[in-house]
Design an enzyme around this catalytic site. Structure first.
Site, short mmCIF file in Angstrom:
data_model
loop_
_atom_site.label_atom_id
_atom_site.label_comp_id
_atom_site.label_asym_id
_atom_site.label_seq_id
_atom_site.Cartn_x
_atom_site.Cartn_y
_atom_site.Cartn_z
N CYS A 54 0.80 -1.22 0.00
CA CYS A 54 0.00 0.00 0.00
C CYS A 54 0.83 1.28 0.00
O CYS A 54 0.27 2.38 -0.02
CB CYS A 54 -0.96 -0.01 1.18
SG CYS A 54 -2.16 -1.36 1.08
N HIS A 102 -2.54 8.50 5.91
CA HIS A 102 -2.91 7.20 5.35
C HIS A 102 -4.37 6.91 5.71
O HIS A 102 -5.15 6.54 4.84
CB HIS A 102 -1.98 6.12 5.89
CG HIS A 102 -2.23 4.77 5.31
ND1 HIS A 102 -1.96 4.47 4.00
CD2 HIS A 102 -2.75 3.64 5.87
CE1 HIS A 102 -2.29 3.21 3.76
NE2 HIS A 102 -2.77 2.69 4.88
N GLU A 158 -0.55 5.99 13.22
CA GLU A 158 -0.02 7.19 12.56
C GLU A 158 -0.28 8.46 13.35
O GLU A 158 0.50 9.42 13.26
CB GLU A 158 -0.50 7.30 11.12
CG GLU A 158 -1.95 7.55 10.88
CD GLU A 158 -2.22 7.77 9.39
OE1 GLU A 158 -1.41 8.41 8.70
OE2 GLU A 158 -3.27 7.28 8.91
N LYS A 217 -9.35 8.65 2.00
CA LYS A 217 -9.94 7.30 1.89
C LYS A 217 -11.37 7.29 2.37
O LYS A 217 -12.14 6.39 2.03
CB LYS A 217 -9.09 6.30 2.65
CG LYS A 217 -7.72 6.02 2.05
CD LYS A 217 -6.98 4.95 2.84
CE LYS A 217 -5.59 4.69 2.28
NZ LYS A 217 -4.64 5.79 2.51
N HIS A 219 -9.87 2.72 -0.30
CA HIS A 219 -8.46 2.36 -0.24
C HIS A 219 -8.13 1.50 -1.46
O HIS A 219 -8.46 0.32 -1.52
CB HIS A 219 -8.20 1.58 1.05
CG HIS A 219 -6.74 1.31 1.33
ND1 HIS A 219 -5.73 1.62 0.43
CD2 HIS A 219 -6.11 0.75 2.41
CE1 HIS A 219 -4.57 1.26 0.94
NE2 HIS A 219 -4.77 0.74 2.14
N PHE A 233 1.03 -3.32 4.38
CA PHE A 233 1.31 -4.65 4.89
C PHE A 233 2.75 -5.03 4.54
O PHE A 233 3.25 -4.69 3.47
CB PHE A 233 0.36 -5.67 4.26
CG PHE A 233 -1.04 -5.65 4.81
CD1 PHE A 233 -1.38 -4.85 5.90
CD2 PHE A 233 -2.03 -6.45 4.26
CE1 PHE A 233 -2.66 -4.83 6.40
CE2 PHE A 233 -3.32 -6.45 4.76
CZ PHE A 233 -3.64 -5.65 5.83
#
Length: 423
Positions: free
Chosen positions: A170, A310, A321, A342, A347, A406
């Site tokens: 990502c 993010h 975050e 998002k 996403h 990930f």
């Protein structure tokens, strides 16, 4: 490293809610959401049944029948976006040495939709254990190799320089652009066509995320399903899309009178070497990436006017975050607006990092901070200014955009107005 400074002179975005950067920006600035119940396939067997789908007709966007047959949906996105970015930049690539023009395209999951569809065909809907390859599309090999994405873009624009696919989960969309910037800085290219594309909304992808309960099970009112930083969030909404940029050296862009959206002043990536899907709560690795990106940009933390988060809408990410922003920006984190797009476009895995770079550049262009839609019940552990629901007018000269993926990938990029950076 040379003293070459790299700027964005062309942008094109294909995202849920509208194809083209102007439609994309209208959606963000108006705080509208493009999430809906899945229509690409029957979602009833799945825990998560919502997604941010894009209404995309490849013929309408100039792709010939042979191109459509040859390319997976994500590759189609990349080619259409590359053409749009070049047109937006006004650059005459024919006037450049083609060996000095390169391509970097990011993708997390490659030709997922094409492979999924072709498996259904060759297995007769899963009935045959021994599949019949003669039923497959002639260009099936292109679906197996994500490098076909960057090859298609290179053929489209006539680029014969460095050509790479970046696949770091990502964070692919940030990392592909960051790599392109380094190629220009080191003198390996003069112009880079860079961005990322993913079209992952397929049964196999939904099944994978269902298994780890990463996507939201919220089915009622799909437009409200993506809720980053909200106390009622329960997973992210899968999306699709693409963003591509024209990057070039600042002085060259100025000589040809190009419109400069932003300078990419700093970039860094780190890994937590910890867990495939887990994150340490202290956000140390993301904080390190942010600090290094700021150092490369020669900026103090208090120069950042906006953070494009993010903000996936999972509890561990949002808290991770938030901690990273506090650790890297100190007290300035509490004074800096933060938002997650998002909440509006979902996403799109490897594509989202580039889409968020586009959102950051357009926020600077319009002096507007896009909101975090659906943020009505703030998580008390996420106590920064997340710009809930409604966009905010604000002078914006420097933006931090971050990504988390990930595998432990953590990336950060600093965009700035050229006249304000390196000061």
């Amino acid at each position: 490293m040379s003293g070459r400074r790299v700027v964005i002179t062309g942008i094109e975005v294909l995202a849920p809610g509208g194809v083209g950067k102007d439609h994309f920006w209208d959606l963000l600035s108006e705080g509208r959401t493009a999430t809906r119940g899945i229509t690409f396939f029957d979602p009833s067997p799945f825990r998560s049944q919502v997604a941010a789908e894009m209404d995309f007709d490849p013929e309408q966007h100039g792709l010939a029948p042979q191109e459509i047959r040859r390319m997976d949906r994500a590759a189609q996105f990349a080619v259409v976006a590359a053409r749009g970015a070049v047109a937006d930049s006004g650059i005459d690539l024919a006037a450049h040495d083609p060996h000095r023009v390169g391509v970097t395209i990011g993708s997390a999951v490659g030709a997922t939709m094409g492979l999924d569809e072709e498996y259904r065909v060759v297995s007769d809907g899963g009935r045959l254990h021994l599949v019949d390859h003669e039923y497959a599309v002639p260009h099936l090999y292109n679906y197996f190799v994500p490098s076909s994405f960057s090859a298609e873009v290179a053929w489209t624009v006539g680029a014969e320089g460095p050509n790479t696919v970046v696949s770091t989960g990502c964070t692919s969309g940030i990392d592909s652009v960051g790599y392109a910037v380094e190629l220009i800085r080191e003198g390996s290219a003069d112009v880079m066509i860079a961005g990322s594309s993913d079209a992952p909304i397929s049964p196999i992808t939904m099944a994978c995320f269902d298994a780890i309960k990463a996507t939201t099970p919220r089915r009622e009112d799909p437009e409200q399903a993506s809720r980053p930083f909200d106390g009622t969030r329960n997973g992210f909404v899968l999306g699709e899309g693409c963003a591509v940029f024209v990057l070039e050296e600042l002085e060259s862009a100025r000589r040809r009178g190009a419109h400069v959206y932003a300078e990419i002043a700093g970039y860094a990536t780190r890994s937590n070497a910890y867990h495939m899907t887990g994150l340490r709560p202290d956000g140390a690795e993301m904080a390190e990436a942010i600090t290094v990106a700021l150092d490369e940009a020669r900026m103090n933390a208090d120069r950042i006017d906006y953070i494009n988060a993010h903000g996936s809408g999972t509890k561990q990410n949002d808290r991770h975050e938030t901690a990273a922003f506090k650790k890297s920006l100190g007290e300035h984190a509490y004074r800096t607006p933060v938002s997650s797009i998002k909440s509006m476009v979902g996403h799109s895995l490897g594509a989202i990092g580039s889409i968020e770079i586009a959102a950051s550049a357009l926020a600077m262009e319009h002096h507007v901070v896009p909101p975090t839609a659906n943020l009505h019940t703030p998580d008390p552990e996420c106590d920064l200014d997340y710009v809930p629901v409604t966009a905010r007018e604000q002078l914006t000269d420097a933006v931090l955009t971050v990504g988390s993926g990930f595998g432990g990938f953590q990336s950060a990029m600093v965009l700035a107005r050229p006249e304000r950076s390196m000061a």
